[in-house]
Design a protein around this motif. Structure first.
Motif, PDB file in Angstrom:
ATOM      1  N   PRO A 159      42.822  -9.035 -84.584  1.00 56.07           N
ATOM      2  CA  PRO A 159      42.630  -9.220 -83.148  1.00 56.07           C
ATOM      3  C   PRO A 159      41.576 -10.313 -82.950  1.00 56.07           C
ATOM      4  CG  PRO A 159      41.968  -6.982 -83.852  1.00 56.07           C
ATOM      5  CD  PRO A 159      42.510  -7.681 -85.055  1.00 56.07           C
ATOM      6  N   LEU A 198      45.715   2.404 -82.697  1.00 55.58           N
ATOM      7  CA  LEU A 198      47.072   1.954 -82.418  1.00 55.58           C
ATOM      8  C   LEU A 198      47.785   2.963 -81.521  1.00 55.58           C
ATOM      9  CD1 LEU A 198      48.363   0.561 -85.843  1.00 55.58           C
ATOM     10  CD2 LEU A 198      47.257  -0.650 -83.954  1.00 55.58           C
ATOM     11  N   ARG A 248      38.611  -1.969 -84.233  1.00 60.44           N
ATOM     12  CA  ARG A 248      39.928  -2.624 -84.236  1.00 60.44           C
ATOM     13  C   ARG A 248      40.102  -3.473 -85.497  1.00 60.44           C
ATOM     14  NH1 ARG A 248      40.050  -5.772 -78.805  1.00 60.44           N
ATOM     15  NH2 ARG A 248      42.195  -6.269 -79.344  1.00 60.44           N
TER      16      ARG A 248
HETATM   17  P1  AMP Z   1      46.136  -6.712 -78.686  1.00 61.16           P
HETATM   18  O1  AMP Z   1      46.111  -7.339 -77.341  1.00 61.16           O
HETATM   19  O2  AMP Z   1      47.343  -7.132 -79.506  1.00 61.16           O
HETATM   20  O3  AMP Z   1      44.853  -6.880 -79.450  1.00 61.16           O
HETATM   21  O4  AMP Z   1      46.334  -5.143 -78.456  1.00 61.16           O
HETATM   22  C1  AMP Z   1      45.387  -4.379 -77.749  1.00 61.16           C
HETATM   23  C2  AMP Z   1      45.572  -2.900 -78.082  1.00 61.16           C
HETATM   24  O5  AMP Z   1      46.889  -2.497 -77.689  1.00 61.16           O
HETATM   25  C3  AMP Z   1      45.478  -2.552 -79.553  1.00 61.16           C
HETATM   26  O6  AMP Z   1      44.136  -2.328 -79.968  1.00 61.16           O
HETATM   27  C4  AMP Z   1      46.307  -1.280 -79.615  1.00 61.16           C
HETATM   28  O7  AMP Z   1      45.599  -0.170 -79.076  1.00 61.16           O
HETATM   29  C5  AMP Z   1      47.436  -1.591 -78.655  1.00 61.16           C
HETATM   30  N1  AMP Z   1      48.573  -2.257 -79.331  1.00 61.16           N
HETATM   31  C6  AMP Z   1      49.027  -3.525 -79.120  1.00 61.16           C
HETATM   32  N2  AMP Z   1      50.088  -3.789 -79.890  1.00 61.16           N
HETATM   33  C7  AMP Z   1      50.316  -2.666 -80.613  1.00 61.16           C
HETATM   34  C8  AMP Z   1      51.270  -2.303 -81.618  1.00 61.16           C
HETATM   35  N3  AMP Z   1      52.213  -3.155 -82.036  1.00 61.16           N
HETATM   36  N4  AMP Z   1      51.201  -1.050 -82.133  1.00 61.16           N
HETATM   37  C9  AMP Z   1      50.270  -0.170 -81.721  1.00 61.16           C
HETATM   38  N5  AMP Z   1      49.330  -0.449 -80.809  1.00 61.16           N
HETATM   39  C10 AMP Z   1      49.348  -1.680 -80.243  1.00 61.16           C
END
Ligand code: AMP
Length: 216
Positions: free
Chosen positions: A9, A58, A166
């Motif tokens: 991230p 997640l 994260r």
């Molecule tokens: P991101 O914007 O991709 O950093 O996602 C933010 C948050 O959304 C993550 O910390 C997870 O809690 C959730 N999230 C996003 N994509 C996924 C995924 N493919 N699987 C599980 N959780 C996800």
């Protein structure tokens, strides 16, 4: 073309994905953005997802699978998609493979964007969004214009403690996908993400161009 952007991230997947989407004419499919939309709209899915997101955990695979399946059924994704923030674990990678196979497609390339952990913590904790335009700024590296400053917000999950968690989730659960895709024979490229946006973008395009010319 179906392309996966891997990386911790804050590595720049969203930024690079948006540029690639424009350049290649295929939509960026960011599960994090979809989840944040659902949270904003207060849907049941959004309410369930928020608990996990705020904790830096997640969201359950079934929720993600349903969202991606629905997204891939939309006409603009018929020729491919750029996956950002998905898949996040081996089960998601397997189900993505199956979903694409049902559509007669498969992953064409994986690009892993590498950035050192401390640089990521700095990037993410300084990240601020303008809720009116959706534009993302950084308190040090990309400050917002004065007239926007007052309305900037920080993503709930960009606070330092959550960021560190994260990153740990990334290391233990998502990073092994690099080896997974390498073993599966999909073209896999690693780029140094600790450089200016345009340089990273240029390298990705070059690597993908080489893949395309190598294809029979
Ligand atoms: P991101 O914007 O991709 O950093 O996602 C933010 C948050 O959304 C993550 O910390 C997870 O809690 C959730 N999230 C996003 N994509 C996924 C995924 N493919 N699987 C599980 N959780 C996800």
């Amino acid at each position: 073309m179906d392309l996966i952007l891997l990386g911790a991230p804050g590595a720049g997947k969203g930024t690079q994905g948006a540029l690639l989407a424009e350049r290649l004419g295929i939509p960026k499919t960011a599960t994090g953005d979809m989840l944040r939309d659902a949270v904003r709209q207060g849907t049941p899915l959004g309410r369930e997802a928020k608990r996990y997101m705020d904790a830096g955990e997640l969201v359950p695979d079934e929720v993600i699978l349903g969202m991606v399946r629905e997204r891939l059924s939309q006409p603009d994704a018929a020729a491919g998609a750029i996956f950002d923030g998905y898949p996040r674990n081996a089960a998601q990678a397997e189900s993505l493979g199956r979903m694409l196979a049902e559509l007669g497609r498969s992953i064409d390339a994986v690009v892993s964007i590498d950035v050192a952990e401390e640089a990521i913590v700095q990037r993410m904790t300084g990240r601020r969004t303008d809720p009116e335009t959706g534009r993302v700024y950084h308190v040090v590296h990309n400050p917002a214009p004065a007239e926007v400053q007052g309305r900037l917000v920080q993503r709930d999950d960009d606070r330092e403690e959550t960021v560190r968690h994260r990153l740990e989730v990334y290391r233990t659960t998502t990073e092994p996908l690099v080896a997974y895709y390498r073993a599966s024979g999909v073209p896999l490229h690693t780029v140094d993400g600790d450089r200016p946006i345009e340089q990273v973008q240029g390298e990705i395009l070059e690597l993908l161009g080489n893949d395309a010319s190598a294809r029979p």
